[in-house]
Design a protein around this motif. Structure first.
Motif, mmCIF file in Angstrom:
data_model
loop_
_atom_site.group_PDB
_atom_site.id
_atom_site.type_symbol
_atom_site.label_atom_id
_atom_site.label_comp_id
_atom_site.label_asym_id
_atom_site.label_seq_id
_atom_site.Cartn_x
_atom_site.Cartn_y
_atom_site.Cartn_z
ATOM 1 N N GLN A 34 0.837 -1.199 0.000
ATOM 2 C CA GLN A 34 0.000 0.000 0.000
ATOM 3 C C GLN A 34 0.878 1.257 0.000
ATOM 4 O O GLN A 34 1.768 1.408 0.836
ATOM 5 C CB GLN A 34 -0.924 0.004 1.226
ATOM 6 N N TYR A 35 0.597 2.134 -0.919
ATOM 7 C CA TYR A 35 1.393 3.350 -1.089
ATOM 8 C C TYR A 35 1.400 4.256 0.150
ATOM 9 O O TYR A 35 2.462 4.792 0.516
ATOM 10 C CB TYR A 35 0.892 4.126 -2.316
ATOM 11 N N PRO A 36 0.253 4.474 0.841
ATOM 12 C CA PRO A 36 0.287 5.370 2.010
ATOM 13 C C PRO A 36 1.248 4.913 3.103
ATOM 14 O O PRO A 36 1.874 5.751 3.771
ATOM 15 C CB PRO A 36 -1.167 5.346 2.508
ATOM 16 N N THR A 37 1.395 3.612 3.292
ATOM 17 C CA THR A 37 2.294 3.119 4.341
ATOM 18 C C THR A 37 3.737 3.501 4.038
ATOM 19 O O THR A 37 4.474 3.944 4.932
ATOM 20 C CB THR A 37 2.178 1.585 4.460
ATOM 21 N N ILE A 38 4.151 3.327 2.797
ATOM 22 C CA ILE A 38 5.538 3.618 2.423
ATOM 23 C C ILE A 38 5.837 5.104 2.537
ATOM 24 O O ILE A 38 6.936 5.521 2.931
ATOM 25 C CB ILE A 38 5.810 3.118 0.989
ATOM 26 N N VAL A 39 4.852 5.932 2.203
ATOM 27 C CA VAL A 39 5.072 7.383 2.195
ATOM 28 C C VAL A 39 5.056 7.970 3.608
ATOM 29 O O VAL A 39 5.861 8.848 3.939
ATOM 30 C CB VAL A 39 4.008 8.064 1.309
ATOM 31 N N LEU A 40 4.158 7.472 4.448
ATOM 32 C CA LEU A 40 3.960 8.083 5.758
ATOM 33 C C LEU A 40 4.956 7.619 6.814
ATOM 34 O O LEU A 40 5.280 8.371 7.737
ATOM 35 C CB LEU A 40 2.537 7.815 6.252
ATOM 36 N N TYR A 41 5.430 6.392 6.709
ATOM 37 C CA TYR A 41 6.232 5.815 7.789
ATOM 38 C C TYR A 41 7.576 5.300 7.275
ATOM 39 O O TYR A 41 7.675 4.789 6.148
ATOM 40 C CB TYR A 41 5.464 4.680 8.469
ATOM 41 N N CYS A 42 8.581 5.420 8.138
ATOM 42 C CA CYS A 42 9.918 4.947 7.796
ATOM 43 C C CYS A 42 9.999 3.425 7.968
ATOM 44 O O CYS A 42 9.142 2.831 8.636
ATOM 45 C CB CYS A 42 10.966 5.640 8.665
ATOM 46 N N PRO A 43 11.007 2.765 7.394
ATOM 47 C CA PRO A 43 11.096 1.305 7.459
ATOM 48 C C PRO A 43 11.113 0.736 8.871
ATOM 49 O O PRO A 43 10.472 -0.286 9.142
ATOM 50 C CB PRO A 43 12.411 1.005 6.731
ATOM 51 N N SER A 44 11.824 1.386 9.786
ATOM 52 C CA SER A 44 11.890 0.850 11.148
ATOM 53 C C SER A 44 10.545 0.924 11.850
ATOM 54 O O SER A 44 10.180 0.020 12.610
ATOM 55 C CB SER A 44 12.951 1.599 11.965
ATOM 56 N N MET A 45 9.774 1.978 11.589
ATOM 57 C CA MET A 45 8.455 2.090 12.211
ATOM 58 C C MET A 45 7.478 1.086 11.611
ATOM 59 O O MET A 45 6.637 0.522 12.333
ATOM 60 C CB MET A 45 7.913 3.510 12.078
ATOM 61 N N ILE A 46 7.570 0.836 10.312
ATOM 62 C CA ILE A 46 6.716 -0.184 9.693
ATOM 63 C C ILE A 46 7.003 -1.552 10.309
ATOM 64 O O ILE A 46 6.081 -2.312 10.636
ATOM 65 C CB ILE A 46 6.940 -0.213 8.168
ATOM 66 N N ALA A 47 8.289 -1.860 10.484
ATOM 67 C CA ALA A 47 8.664 -3.149 11.074
ATOM 68 C C ALA A 47 8.189 -3.262 12.522
ATOM 69 O O ALA A 47 7.624 -4.285 12.929
ATOM 70 C CB ALA A 47 10.174 -3.329 10.993
ATOM 71 N N ALA A 48 8.408 -2.213 13.312
ATOM 72 C CA ALA A 48 7.985 -2.246 14.715
ATOM 73 C C ALA A 48 6.458 -2.317 14.827
ATOM 74 O O ALA A 48 5.927 -3.030 15.686
ATOM 75 C CB ALA A 48 8.512 -1.014 15.443
#
Length: 395
Positions: A305-319
């Motif tokens: 999903q595009y909004p996830t990649i744009v709004l959050y950094c990789p470490s926050m997505i993983a956490a």
């Protein structure tokens, strides 16, 4: 030393007498070697030299035994004569501190620098204790490595670029990632390859405007680059041409590969969400295969999903994926001090991103893009996509 032969008594007396005459007539008596055994007894009423020496040694031993000694920091294990417990003890061993390995010393220093030893032991678990003897785990440097990842993740992070793309939109991007997930599974590639592929696609699209018909070409060229970077045996160019129904020629794929690498300036070593997922799953401590599959399911839903990649950094997505997975599987507590220490995020900081991932989970069964859902509904992935989403985050 070798003992001298014992001469007969009468012969010995003759020699002594002759030597005494030569020595100015002085009355001397030859002292025999005390190391020799005396073959004849001494006259009655007189003690031999051997008996005198033995008596003197016995007195000295009794003095040593009777004299009190100061206690020493030693451990007595036995005496000279095990059959007689009353005899003095001679054999002793010193108490020494066990030698610490170089690895344990470096690990302790690293944890001290991170402030880990200042936390209560019952709140923060040492997640690297089982890998302390594993050189490949590099436990001496792993904390510093992930600190560096978090410092540099913003350098390769993409921001909203769809406004600069006149012919493509976020939905087209999701369709592309969904198809790349199927290709990734078809080729049985490493999980790192999929995350790096999506990252290359987003970085290239943020720098270069493309036409709609070139979007799939960018996708297979990005996966070709990621395979060469991550895989031991990378698929060939013709494999990507065939799997795209020969929509592009081999020369077009190679030209797109060169264009992408030039635009990215060959900078491919970046911390993707997968880099953090591996560490954060380990920090979950009570993680099992079901927990691991659930985390990867939510993370792959997020990167599609595009909004996830744009709004959050990789470490926050993983956490957030770890937090949402713990909520889904009812792992109490949902967030621990160990996870907070290693991720650097509190529960409140992750709640919004975690809610977004859970919404994707709840809509996955009805979505037209089912590649991730089907992948994690199989038995080899634990069928975690069939589980109910976390109600605590949906409410």
């Amino acid at each position: 030393m070798a003992s001298r032969a014992v001469l007969p008594q009468n012969q010995l007396k003759g020699e002594v007498k002759q030597k005494n005459v030569l020595a100015d007539g002085r009355g001397r008596r030859v002292l025999q070697d005390i190391g020799n055994f005396v073959t004849e007894r001494a006259p009655q009423g007189k003690k031999s030299i051997t008996e005198v020496v033995n008596a003197a040694v016995g007195k000295e031993k009794s003095k040593v035994i009777d004299k009190p000694k100061k206690p020493e920091s030693v451990i007595v294990i036995s005496s000279d004569d095990e059959s007689d417990e009353s005899k003095p003890v001679n054999r002793k061993i010193s108490r020494k501190e066990p030698n610490k390995s170089f690895t344990s010393v470096l690990t302790a220093r690293s944890k001290a620098a991170c402030g880990l030893i200042n936390k209560p032991k019952d709140l923060i678990s040492d997640i690297d204790v089982t890998d302390i003897d594993n050189e490949l785990a590099v436990v001496e440097y792993v904390d510093d490595i992930y600190k560096f990842y978090k410092l540099t993740e913003d350098e390769g992070r993409v921001h909203d670029y769809m406004d600069a793309q006149p012919e493509i939109n976020a939905k087209m991007r999701s369709i592309l990632v969904d198809w790349l997930t199927e290709v990734h599974r078809k080729f049985e590639l490493m999980p790192e390859t999929l995350y790096l592929t999506v990252h290359i696609v987003d970085r290239f699209l943020s720098k270069e405007t493309i036409q709609r018909k070139e979007l799939q070409l960018v996708g297979i060229s990005a996966m070709l680059i990621a395979c060469k970077y991550e895989e031991i045996w990378a698929p060939e160019v013709n494999d990507f041409v065939r799997i795209s129904d020969s929509a592009y020629l081999r020369e077009q794929v190679l030209a797109a590969e060169k264009a992408i690498l030039r635009k990215l300036e060959w900078h491919l070593t970046v911390p993707t969400p997968y880099v953090f997922l591996v560490r954060y799953i380990k920090a979950s401590v009570t993680s099992d295969k079901e927990m691991e599959n659930m985390v990867f399911f939510l993370a792959e839903l997020g990167q599609m999903q595009y909004p996830t990649i744009v709004l959050y950094c990789p470490s926050m997505i993983a956490a957030s994926a770890v937090y949402a997975a713990r909520c889904t599987l009812n792992k109490n507590p949902f967030w621990t001090e160990t996870l907070k220490h290693h991720t650097g995020y509190s529960e409140d900081q992750l709640r919004n991103c975690a809610k977004l991932l859970v919404k994707f989970h709840s809509a996955a069964a009805e979505s037209k893009l089912k590649a991730v859902y089907k992948k994690f509904s199989s038995l080899d992935c634990g069928a975690v996509s069939l589980l109910k989403p976390a109600k605590s985050l949906l409410s």
